[in-house]
Scaffold this active site. Structure first.
Site, short mmCIF file in Angstrom:
data_model
loop_
_atom_site.label_atom_id
_atom_site.label_comp_id
_atom_site.label_asym_id
_atom_site.label_seq_id
_atom_site.Cartn_x
_atom_site.Cartn_y
_atom_site.Cartn_z
N ASP A 1 0.42 5.05 2.02
CA ASP A 1 -0.34 5.47 3.19
C ASP A 1 -1.44 6.47 2.84
O ASP A 1 -1.21 7.41 2.06
CB ASP A 1 0.60 6.10 4.23
CG ASP A 1 1.56 5.07 4.82
OD1 ASP A 1 1.17 3.90 4.95
OD2 ASP A 1 2.70 5.45 5.14
N HIS B 1 4.77 0.19 0.17
CA HIS B 1 5.51 -0.61 1.15
C HIS B 1 4.60 -1.70 1.71
O HIS B 1 3.38 -1.64 1.59
CB HIS B 1 6.09 0.27 2.27
CG HIS B 1 5.08 1.09 3.00
ND1 HIS B 1 4.51 2.24 2.48
CD2 HIS B 1 4.53 0.94 4.24
CE1 HIS B 1 3.68 2.75 3.35
NE2 HIS B 1 3.66 1.97 4.44
N HIS C 1 0.83 -1.21 0.00
CA HIS C 1 0.00 0.00 0.00
C HIS C 1 0.86 1.25 0.00
O HIS C 1 2.06 1.20 0.28
CB HIS C 1 -0.91 0.04 1.24
CG HIS C 1 -0.16 0.18 2.53
ND1 HIS C 1 0.60 -0.84 3.08
CD2 HIS C 1 -0.03 1.23 3.38
CE1 HIS C 1 1.16 -0.43 4.21
NE2 HIS C 1 0.80 0.83 4.41
N ARG D 1 6.06 5.70 14.16
CA ARG D 1 5.97 6.32 12.83
C ARG D 1 5.54 7.78 12.93
O ARG D 1 4.56 8.10 13.61
CB ARG D 1 4.95 5.55 11.99
CG ARG D 1 4.83 6.04 10.57
CD ARG D 1 3.87 5.16 9.79
NE ARG D 1 2.66 5.89 9.47
CZ ARG D 1 1.65 5.41 8.75
NH1 ARG D 1 1.70 4.18 8.28
NH2 ARG D 1 0.59 6.15 8.50
#
Ligand code: SIN
Length: 297
Positions: A104, A262, A102, A277
């Site tokens: 983000d 990723h 995907h 993150r």
């Protein structure tokens, strides 16, 4: 520009480079920052090893590249809502967060520039993250396919992942209790983006669709769109377009969400993994014709 402050070592032919010679706990000088930005634009995902940073230092580094995004469905740290803990406990079962190919939150009007992911706790083996170069995905298509896709837009939405039905999160939530992830009707909102986006810093075109959030092509039904989306999603992650990063405690990955997908591999059941993150706000994706319009204005 020759690098005077950092060393850049590619880890694969398609994308990805380790950056040596920088301590991200310290403020970056302007020249080092410019060299890191250039390495990011050229390599799509850059990695740092053996870093020891607090949430404040993590935010200070990411903040050099833009404003922070707060994830709409997954909760951040209580003291630092801009820092999203990505955790799978040893006794969590089922899916992991980010465990499929995907980009983000592409359902945003302005999807992120990228994310800076810091490894706190890693399994002894497994839990690698893979990345795929979406410039190469586009450039390797036939001229006929490129011509068709260049003019198309696609509809993105969070509904399949964070919607209130039997979605990925409802299944994910059943197995992974260590993160606070919600579903909601707001996940059904839609946003249209070009299927091929132009990245202003490089002047290159990147394929911009993904399995999690791209529902259909604009003006097409889902049934009409599905076969082509399926083909493009498989094509986008061909092995020769990818790299694979083996984490150690203190490693950092900073990926360009505009032109790389990723996938966090879920192959470490019975072991703990904790990452933090920070996500950086991006621009509205630029369609191919937008640069001509900008130049003519
Ligand atoms: C994510 O998609 O942000 C998770 C990546 C990872 O945990 O490796």
């Amino acid at each position: 520009m020759t690098n005077r402050n950092i060393k850049v070592s590619p880890i694969a032919g398609a994308l990805g480079a380790e950056i040596h010679g920088v301590d991200l706990a310290k403020p970056l000088g302007n020249e080092t920052f410019a060299e890191i930005r250039k390495a990011f634009d050229e390599n799509l995902v850059i990695f740092f090893r053996d870093q020891k940073i607090t949430p404040e230092q993590h935010l200070a580094f990411a903040g050099r590249f833009g404003a922070f995004d707060i994830h709409p469905f997954a909760a951040g740290l209580p003291d630092h809502p801009e820092v999203l803990p990505v955790i799978k406990e040893a006794d969590d079962s089922g899916s992991n967060f980010g465990g499929l190919w995907h980009s983000d939150v592409t359902f945003y009007e302005r999807p992120p520039l990228g994310s800076v992911l810091y490894a706190h706790d890693v399994p002894a083996y497994g839990g690698d993250t893979m990345f795929a170069n979406q410039y190469l995905a586009y450039e390797s298509l036939s001229d006929g396919m490129k011509r068709m896709l260049d003019g198309m837009t696609a509809v993105h939405s969070a509904t399949r992942v964070y919607g209130n039905t039997d979605t990925a999160v409802t299944k994910f939530g059943a197995g992974v209790k260590s993160m606070t992830v919600r579903t909601g009707d707001d996940a059904d909102e839609t946003m249209e983006h070009p299927v091929v986006r132009l990245i202003p810093e490089t002047g290159r075109k990147a394929l911009f669709i993904n399995r999690s959030y791209t529902l259909r092509f604009s003006g097409w039904t889902e049934a009409e769109s599905d076969p082509l989306i399926d083909y493009l999603c498989k094509h986008a992650i061909r092995p020769e377009f990818t790299c694979r990063f083996r984490w150690q405690k203190g490693s950092i990955a900073f990926w360009d969400n505009r032109c790389a997908q990723h996938n966090a591999l879920n192959d470490y059941h019975g072991q703990r993994r904790e990452m933090h993150r920070v996500t950086i706000v991006g621009e509205r994706p630029m369609a191919i014709g937008d640069s001509d319009r900008a130049a003519a204005a």
